[in-house]
Design an enzyme around this catalytic site. Structure first.
Site, mmCIF file in Angstrom:
data_model
loop_
_atom_site.group_PDB
_atom_site.id
_atom_site.type_symbol
_atom_site.label_atom_id
_atom_site.label_comp_id
_atom_site.label_asym_id
_atom_site.label_seq_id
_atom_site.Cartn_x
_atom_site.Cartn_y
_atom_site.Cartn_z
ATOM 1 N N TYR A 213 -7.544 -20.643 18.225
ATOM 2 C CA TYR A 213 -8.496 -21.261 17.305
ATOM 3 C C TYR A 213 -7.823 -22.489 16.698
ATOM 4 C CZ TYR A 213 -11.296 -22.179 13.172
ATOM 5 O OH TYR A 213 -12.069 -22.794 12.236
ATOM 6 N N GLU B 171 -14.166 -27.898 14.573
ATOM 7 C CA GLU B 171 -13.620 -26.620 15.013
ATOM 8 C C GLU B 171 -13.639 -26.499 16.537
ATOM 9 O OE1 GLU B 171 -14.728 -22.833 12.572
ATOM 10 O OE2 GLU B 171 -16.000 -22.876 14.338
#
Ligand code: GDP
Ligand code: MN
Length: 386
Positions: free
Chosen positions: A109, A197
């Site tokens: 991530y 993101e």
């Protein structure tokens, strides 16, 4: 403002962030050609909607033949996708991204956001990327690496490398990671982003780092200086009520409570919501009708509030400075004439032409409770809407 994954990936690839090869299509007829252009024998069909959790909602389909790709496109295109992040109605799927399937070694991530507590642009990274990152953040927060960048400073390659080391990346991947993170940071700063993101950022068996997903939220207040970003807006993905509201220059946000609010000024709107809460009620919406408003806009606002699902009462709170209270009264009466009134309504008018406004309402013959004191008005509407 949100954008689609495929649009985020275009921005990524212009900023040194590698992405899988992909082709956007809006019709199943385009599927087989897309597959042959992409090559390989595994493809992923991904619904393009403004919501995350698509994997969990069945919007990301792994396919092992052209026929499976066609079936997936047929299933998704023209439908609605419901995910843990949408409402029960879901969002319309007008386009799908067909991508070359990847051999995933690890799902990482990587994101950037503004941390209001430290007042810094903050890098978030984790070895535990993928569809359960929210669970990781709440249950094992120590697995999330955080790094704050000084607002007037810059992100250095050295800091990127330190983060890469914590993620356990080898030398080759570290180099790709540094470029990707610096690219993300550039997009963040240059385009006035509030959240960017990549989840998952994958490592592959071929030792490459790829952004498999992309999410970017832009600061609406800065959009005026980014025409290129504004051109990416897809209104089919936006809340209908909020869109109608913005057409009429009303600042409107749907909430879960039962008391519809119409207030002028964002601060007064929040204070009004607090008072409703304080006296045991809850607001069905936030609405700031703004300064120099018109009777027509007030009427539209009133209509919007009435269509809110759970609303069982309406509180109007206007402090007339620039806006004239008699205009507000006229707008309310116009709206009632048009859409009827089957809810209790309390109106508090104060300031410019308040007396004239209250008189209009009192003489209209419509069942409206008027109050001049805000606390009394809040108590009254909570009581009437029960
Ligand atoms: P989201 O659920 O809306 O965040 O959609 P993502 O784009 O992140 O996709 C969800 C999941 O699908 C990812 O976490 C991956 O596990 C999986 N996925 C997406 N693309 C591929 C791919 O090319 N190959 C494989 N094996 N899995 C993929
Ligand atoms: Mn994702």
């Amino acid at each position: 403002m949100h954008i689609h994954e495929y649009q985020a990936k275009t921005l990524f690839s212009h900023n040194n962030i590698q992405t899988p090869k992909g082709i956007l299509i809006s019709n199943t007829k385009q599927a087989s050609k897309a597959c042959s252009e992409l090559g390989g024998s595994v493809w992923v069909v991904k619904a393009q909607v403004h919501a995350g959790g698509r994997g969990k909602g069945g919007g990301v389909i792994l396919c092992r033949s052209v026929m499976e790709v066609e079936v997936a496109c047929d299933k998704l295109l023209g439908g609605q996708l419901i995910t843990p992040q949408t409402d029960a109605k879901g969002l319309p799927i007008n386009q799908v991204l067909v991508e070359a399937g990847q051999n995933i070694e690890q799902e990482l991530y990587l994101g950037l956001l503004i941390d209001r507590q430290t007042q810094k642009i903050t890098v978030l990274a984790s070895t535990e990327g993928g569809m359960d990152i929210e669970k990781v953040a709440s249950e094992t927060p120590d697995k999330i690496i955080k790094f704050g960048v000084e607002p007037l400073g810059a992100l250095s390659e050295k800091s990127c490398a330190e983060i890469a080391e914590k993620l356990g990346l080898n030398a080759e991947l570290t180099e790709q990671f540094n470029r990707a993170l610096l690219g993300l940071y550039d997009i963040f700063v240059q385009k006035d982003v509030s959240l960017i993101e990549i989840n998952p950022l994958i490592t592959t068996a071929e030792n490459t780092l790829l952004a498999l997903d992309g999410k970017i939220d832009f600061d609406d207040n800065a959009l005026y200086r980014h025409e290129d970003i504004l051109a990416l807006r897809d209104i089919s993905q936006e809340d209908e009520k909020e869109m109608t509201a913005s057409e009429y220059q009303l600042n409107y946000i749907s909430l879960n409570g039962t008391i519809g609010c119409m207030v002028n000024g964002a601060g007064l709107a929040m204070a009004t919501m607090d008072l409703i809460e304080h006296h045991g009620g809850s607001s069905a919406n936030f609405l700031d009708v703004g300064g120099g408003t018109t009777a027509q806009r007030v009427a539209k606002a009133f209509e919007l509030i009435q269509t809110e699902k759970n609303v069982s009462g309406v509180l109007v709170n206007i402090f007339g400075g620039i806006v004239r209270c008699d205009l507000i009264a006229e707008g309310i009466l116009q709206a009632i004439e048009k859409v009827g009134l089957n809810l209790p309504i309390v109106v508090r008018l104060e300031g410019t032409n308040a007396a004239a406004g209250l008189k209009l309402l009192d003489e209209s013959g419509v069942a409206i409770h008027t109050e001049s004191d805000l606390t009394q008005a809040a108590i009254k509407i909570v009581e009437l809407s029960k």
